[in-house]
Write a protein that holds these residues in place. Structure first.
Motif, PDB file in Angstrom:
ATOM      1  N   ALA A  66      -0.252   8.961  -4.455  1.00 39.96           N
ATOM      2  CA  ALA A  66      -1.439   9.806  -4.304  1.00 39.96           C
ATOM      3  C   ALA A  66      -1.050  11.147  -3.686  1.00 39.96           C
ATOM      4  CB  ALA A  66      -2.473   9.093  -3.436  1.00 39.96           C
ATOM      5  N   TYR A  90       0.799  -1.225   0.000  1.00 37.22           N
ATOM      6  CA  TYR A  90       0.000   0.000   0.000  1.00 37.22           C
ATOM      7  C   TYR A  90       0.838   1.285   0.000  1.00 37.22           C
ATOM      8  CZ  TYR A  90      -3.969  -3.011   1.105  1.00 37.22           C
ATOM      9  OH  TYR A  90      -4.929  -3.971   1.062  1.00 37.22           O
ATOM     10  N   SER A  93      -5.343  -2.810  -5.378  1.00 36.92           N
ATOM     11  CA  SER A  93      -5.963  -1.529  -5.719  1.00 36.92           C
ATOM     12  C   SER A  93      -4.939  -0.542  -6.269  1.00 36.92           C
ATOM     13  CB  SER A  93      -6.598  -0.912  -4.463  1.00 36.92           C
ATOM     14  OG  SER A  93      -7.566  -1.770  -3.932  1.00 36.92           O
ATOM     15  N   GLY A  94      -5.364   0.264  -7.249  1.00 32.13           N
ATOM     16  CA  GLY A  94      -4.514   1.318  -7.794  1.00 32.13           C
ATOM     17  C   GLY A  94      -4.457   2.510  -6.854  1.00 32.13           C
ATOM     18  N   TRP A  95      -3.523   3.415  -7.108  1.00 32.26           N
ATOM     19  CA  TRP A  95      -3.317   4.512  -6.144  1.00 32.26           C
ATOM     20  C   TRP A  95      -4.510   5.435  -6.025  1.00 32.26           C
ATOM     21  CZ3 TRP A  95      -3.278   9.624  -7.725  1.00 32.26           C
ATOM     22  CH2 TRP A  95      -2.994   9.892  -9.081  1.00 32.26           C
ATOM     23  N   ARG A  96      -5.297   5.556  -7.065  1.00 30.95           N
ATOM     24  CA  ARG A  96      -6.479   6.429  -6.987  1.00 30.95           C
ATOM     25  C   ARG A  96      -7.589   5.805  -6.158  1.00 30.95           C
ATOM     26  NH1 ARG A  96      -4.543   6.731 -12.010  1.00 30.95           N
ATOM     27  NH2 ARG A  96      -3.980   8.779 -12.871  1.00 30.95           N
ATOM     28  N   GLU A 117       1.543   3.255  -3.322  1.00 27.49           N
ATOM     29  CA  GLU A 117       0.324   3.881  -3.851  1.00 27.49           C
ATOM     30  C   GLU A 117      -0.064   5.105  -3.024  1.00 27.49           C
ATOM     31  OE1 GLU A 117       0.862   0.639  -3.784  1.00 27.49           O
ATOM     32  OE2 GLU A 117       0.842   0.356  -5.957  1.00 27.49           O
TER      33      GLU A 117
END
Lengths: 394, 314, 111, 195
Positions: free
Chosen positions: A224, A217, C17-20, A220
């Motif tokens: 962001a 995680y 899951s993708g970063w968005r 990502e």
């Protein structure tokens, strides 16, 4: 309506804070930012603000309390300098990664050692990778204006990042200067309110903040966060445009001063930019094609915009008010070269480290520097050093 | 302070506020402490929980999961009390402006490392400022999250990974810091020391009193760690009982400066009855180490007598 | 136990899951969604409840580190084997021999 | 632009005088700067404060090296500190001194500009009951700078004092008396040029 006044940078920022009337301020005394919490205490004692003022036992706790408050869905602010900011470093990263729009009044001061209370940018430059937006002010007026804009930038849904508004210790923070103050109502209306969708004190839904994240995680999450910083560039300009429409004073990511046809340029930040502008005026009177770029927004770093603005320049001095101890100059120098490389090649560039520990820089020093730049413009790039110090005794 | 009427059967009907599925070790004492403290919250009250970096923190909010029914925040190791101060300030600001109707309580958990050591300044500051919160130290007497390093809470001669025993070392050479007394010296309204005994009446009473006392409160809860103390997971309650019966971990409270002993063993057991249950003290039972055990016993006896004097029990 | 009716507001977020798609600032929305995470497979020993021996004294309930002994109407229910890690504290405190620890098998629950 | 440099000792009010002068100049519509030489301020240690006054915005943020006027709040600093350093040849010196004109003049032998002496300590003690020389000196400097008229200056200062001494309004009158007495209280000690 704007009202003429005169006050120090600290008093100006304190007045912006009074007008914004944030929910929580947590702060700890450190020269030269101490006056800001002193003003807050007096404002509170006189019933002029409703802020909860948390007189913490360290700057580390100040930033911790700001994070707790901001995660609870309210506006949280602090003020600090130097070692105080350094003590916060750990939490600066946490505030940014939690995407909490905390606002800090930073009064730049030399980071020890040796211990020294005068201005230098080593404190906030040390925090340059912490994920905070950094906006630097030339004088009390800019410190005030930037503070009025700070929450709008930080809390914008495209951003949600903390912001530090920097001014130079003593030179700006303690000097009385003329300033235009906005009406309390107009300033408060501009700053607006804050009501985030998710926070700790939402009775409808619990929220957990500050996770342990395993490797799948973290990348990502940081991407962001990096994208929020990229989006901040436009938000900063939008807020500045609204500020200009409302109050008449315009701001960009940087200010170009007499850059029309400029061949010799300085790239500089904060109070010394004012002194250097006087040198530019004198040189222009003598027919020297001197110009200056004053960087206002260091984070996000406007690399492409700077490359475009500097494209026609023959020789450039990038002025760092902190030593990077990289053996190649300071952080601003490194970042400006990054911005220019491959985008605006051929500019004869030197990084100047100056003004450490409050070492004064005079108009004459900058005039002489432009003289040196004229010499560099005609030299082969290979003969130009990456950097040098200015103003020290040999 | 007199205990309120307590019925485990009634209290057990309260909704569970620490959800399962957290990643703590099997047999961990700290979640037993957390469950007991959170059970003392009246079901109609909400809470914001702050946790210092610790086993509890990495295991109860592992993205994208939370084990907490209530709102929760973690920021770092040394600042849980300061972080909670900010939440409390935000709550006060919202209340003052009429933006929040609900009642919230503020409960902070830290291990002994995050409380006795690195978080001590922040705790002291928050208590001195009169922050209306409860700080709960779950004391397992070493830095367990990083692999059993000694803290200032680690007792004399305990074997940890940074107070290793060897041919010229008997384990930790220093005594355990008396944090509960230090917190009492802050002259806050409520300070108590407890652990897991029987039907949890003592812990429940102290948690409830701490939560519903206005102003700062501090609870020190001995919460054994089977891995760090080296005992079989199932033995948790035996360890706690031995700690109390040997007076290694007396149960007491300090209400507005007045000390009360909540339990006095009829037959105070020798400290070996506690030490022998744990691998971290195993070396003390080797022949020739009787003097070391004697020093521990002397220290426990001295502290116990001091406590009795403070509590007016002699 | 009541966790079955809990909603997971974080549903859909996973290691693919993708970063968005992650929540802003790593916030976790909602209450206690770790209940959806299986820790039952950590067990090497499993408790078995013997209701015929159980006097419902509830001494086992507060000692469980994993909130895996649900209580309804002041009466303990069978173990939550989706979460029980098999530490055995409950079995050791039971005065009535109503909980047995079984070395083999991960089933546990009611004997 | 007028640049003024104040020399005093910590606790004598040189910095306060510089800030009050900035206040007065601001009230006349000028652009101002008032700032101390930055460092830990300690009672008795030599300190420097500065003023820039101009009718155009002031951008320069360095210290003042070639002042138009130097104010010596404590004459024991002469010799210990280079109070004349960089002073423009046609500049002015204002000294707080109780000594005879000739003695004061001797201290600045060779200086071609005007030297004024005022017994600020005496005025202060008579008006305020204690030695706070900065208030009388402020009045002298305001007059010599030519930025403000007598009555306007007194009016501005009364407002400033009422704000500054909100907690002890009884001292305002003494301060005002010190200002009034000092306005014409300085003596030109080197020659009889008209001021």
């Amino acid at each position: 309506m704007s009202k003429k006044n005169r006050m120090s940078g600290n008093e100006a920022v304190a007045n912006a804070i009074r007008q914004i009337d944030p929910d929580v301020i947590a702060a700890f005394p450190i020269t030269p930012s101490t006056e800001i919490p002193q003003y807050i205490s007096k404002f509170k004692a006189d019933g002029l603000i409703s802020t909860e003022f948390v007189t913490v036992e360290s700057e580390h706790s100040a930033m911790s309390a700001c994070i707790g408050a901001s995660a609870s869905g309210v506006r949280a602010m602090t003020a600090t300098s130097s070692a105080g900011m350094a003590l916060m470093y750990e939490l600066l990263y946490v505030a940014a990664s939690d995407r909490l729009p905390i606002v800090m009044a930073a009064v730049n001061r030399t980071l020890s050692g040796p211990i020294n209370i005068n201005t230098e940018h080593s404190d906030s430059m040390g925090a340059r990778d912490s994920g905070w937006i950094q906006i630097y002010s030339e004088n009390a007026q800019e410190a005030y204006d930037n503070m009025l804009m700070a929450h709008r930038i930080a809390e914008h849904p495209d951003v949600m990042l903390p912001v530090m508004i920097c001014q130079d210790g003593f030179i700006t923070s303690h000097a009385i200067e003329n300033i235009l103050l906005e009406d309390d109502e107009a300033a408060a209306a501009f700053a607006g309110g804050y009501d985030p969708p998710h926070h700790l004190l939402d009775p409808e839904s619990s929220v957990a903040v500050g996770p342990y994240s395993v490797s799948p995680y973290v990348m990502e999450m940081k991407v962001a966060q990096a994208n929020a910083m990229i989006r901040a560039r436009k938000v900063i300009l939008d807020v500045a445009a609204d500020f200009e429409k409302t109050f008449g004073r315009g701001y960009g990511l940087f200010e170009e001063y007499r850059m029309e046809g400029a061949e010799l340029a300085l790239l500089i930040m904060s109070s010394a930019a004012g002194t250097a502008k006087v040198a530019v005026d004198r040189l222009r009177e003598k027919g020297v094609k001197a110009g200056l770029v004053k960087l206002r927004v260091f984070r996000p770093f406007p690399a492409a915009e700077l490359a475009a603005a500097l494209k026609g320049v023959r020789a450039l001095a990038v002025m760092d008010r902190s030593e990077g101890f990289s053996a190649n100059g300071g952080p601003l120098g490194a970042e400006v070269r990054m911005a220019l490389y491959g985008k605006a090649d051929g500019i004869k560039t030197i990084n100047i480290v100056f003004g450490l520990g409050g070492r004064d820089a005079r108009v004459e020093d900058f005039e002489a520097l432009y003289g040196e730049l004229a010499g560099l413009a005609g030299k082969p790039a290979a003969d130009i050093p990456y950097f040098k110090h200015m103003g020290q005794r040999e | 302070m007199a205990y309120n009427a307590y019925s485990l059967k009634e209290i057990a009907n309260r909704p569970e506020r620490l959800s399962p599925g957290h990643r703590m070790c099997a047999g961990c004492g700290s979640t037993v402490a957390v469950r007991a403290v959170m059970r003392a919250l009246r079901p109609e009250d909400k809470a914001v929980v702050t946790v210092a970096t610790s086993c509890l923190e990495v295991s109860t909010m592992t993205y994208p999961y939370t084990s907490w029914e209530d709102s929760y925040i973690h920021t770092a190791f040394e600042n849980a009390a300061a972080t909670a101060s900010g939440v409390v300030a935000a709550y006060n600001a919202k209340k003052k402006k009429g933006k929040l109707g609900e009642n919230y309580k503020f409960i902070t958990f830290g291990g002994d490392g995050g409380t006795y050591d690195i978080g001590f300044q922040s705790l002291s500051g928050a208590m001195e400022r009169g922050t209306d919160m409860v700080y709960v130290c779950y004391d397992n007497e070493a830095y367990m999250n990083t692999g059993i390093q000694r803290s200032s809470s680690t007792p004399l001669y305990a074997d940890t990974t940074t107070s290793a025993i060897g041919s010229v070392s008997d384990g930790k050479p220093q005594y355990k810091k008396d944090l509960t007394a230090i917190m009492a010296a802050h002259r806050i309204p409520y300070v108590a020391q407890t652990t897991f005994i029987g039907n949890f009446k003592d812990l429940h009473h102290k948690a409830e009193t701490a939560i519903y006392t206005e102003g700062p409160a501090f609870l020190n809860v001995m919460a054994p760690c089977p891995r760090g103390w080296r005992y079989a997971e199932a033995d948790l309650m035996d360890i706690c009982k031995a700690a109390v019966e040997t007076c290694v971990w007396p149960l007491f409270e300090v209400v507005d400066g007045e000390w009360t002993l909540n339990y006095e063993p009829k037959n105070k057991l020798p400290v070996t009855e506690y030490l022998k249950l744990q691998g971290r003290f195993k070396h003390l039972f080797a022949p020739g180490n009787e003097a070391l055990v004697g020093r521990i016993q002397d220290d426990i006896d001295r502290r116990w007598e001091e406590l009795k004097v403070r509590a007016g029990a002699v | 136990m009541s966790k079955e009716i809990k909603t997971n507001k974080m549903q859909g977020i996973c290691e693919q899951s993708g970063w968005r798609e992650l929540t802003e600032g790593g916030f976790v929305y909602g209450e206690g969604n770790s209940a959806f995470f299986n820790t039952g497979d950590w067990r090497t020993k499993a408790p078995a409840w013997r209701p015929e021996n159980c006097k419902q004294c509830l001494l086992c309930y507060p000692v469980c580190p994993d909130s895996s002994i649900p209580v309804e109407n002041s009466k303990r229910q069978d173990f939550d084997m989706f979460h029980c890690k098999g530490c055995g504290i409950c079995a050791k405190v039971c005065p009535f021999g109503a909980i047995a620890m079984e070395t083999a098998g991960k089933e546990g629950g009611r004997e | 632009m007028i640049e003024i440099r104040w020399h005093g000792r910590g606790g004598q009010g040189a910095k306060t005088a510089a800030l009050l002068l900035a206040d007065a100049a601001f009230e006349t519509g000028l652009y101002v700067q008032g700032f101390p030489e930055y460092g830990p301020e300690r009672m008795g240690a030599p300190i420097t404060a500065y003023n820039r006054l101009d009718d155009a915005p002031i951008r320069v943020h360095s210290n003042i090296y070639e002042p138009d006027m130097v104010v010596v709040v404590d004459e024991t600093l002469i010799g210990a500190v280079d109070v004349r350093g960089g002073l423009k040849p046609a500049g002015r010196i204002v000294v707080n001194s109780s000594r005879a004109a000739a003695r004061v003049s001797e201290e600045f032998a060779g200086f071609e500009g005007e030297i004024y002496a005022v017994d600020a300590a005496d005025i202060s003690i008579r008006c305020l009951g204690k030695n706070l020389p900065n208030t009388p000196l402020l009045s002298v400097v305001a007059r010599l700078s030519g930025i403000i008229g007598e009555q306007e200056f007194f009016k501005v200062m009364e407002g400033a004092f009422l704000e500054k001494f909100a907690a002890k309004p009884e001292v305002v009158e003494g301060n005002m008396n010190a200002l009034r007495e000092a306005w014409n209280g300085a003596v030109l000690v080197n020659g009889d040029r008209d001021e």
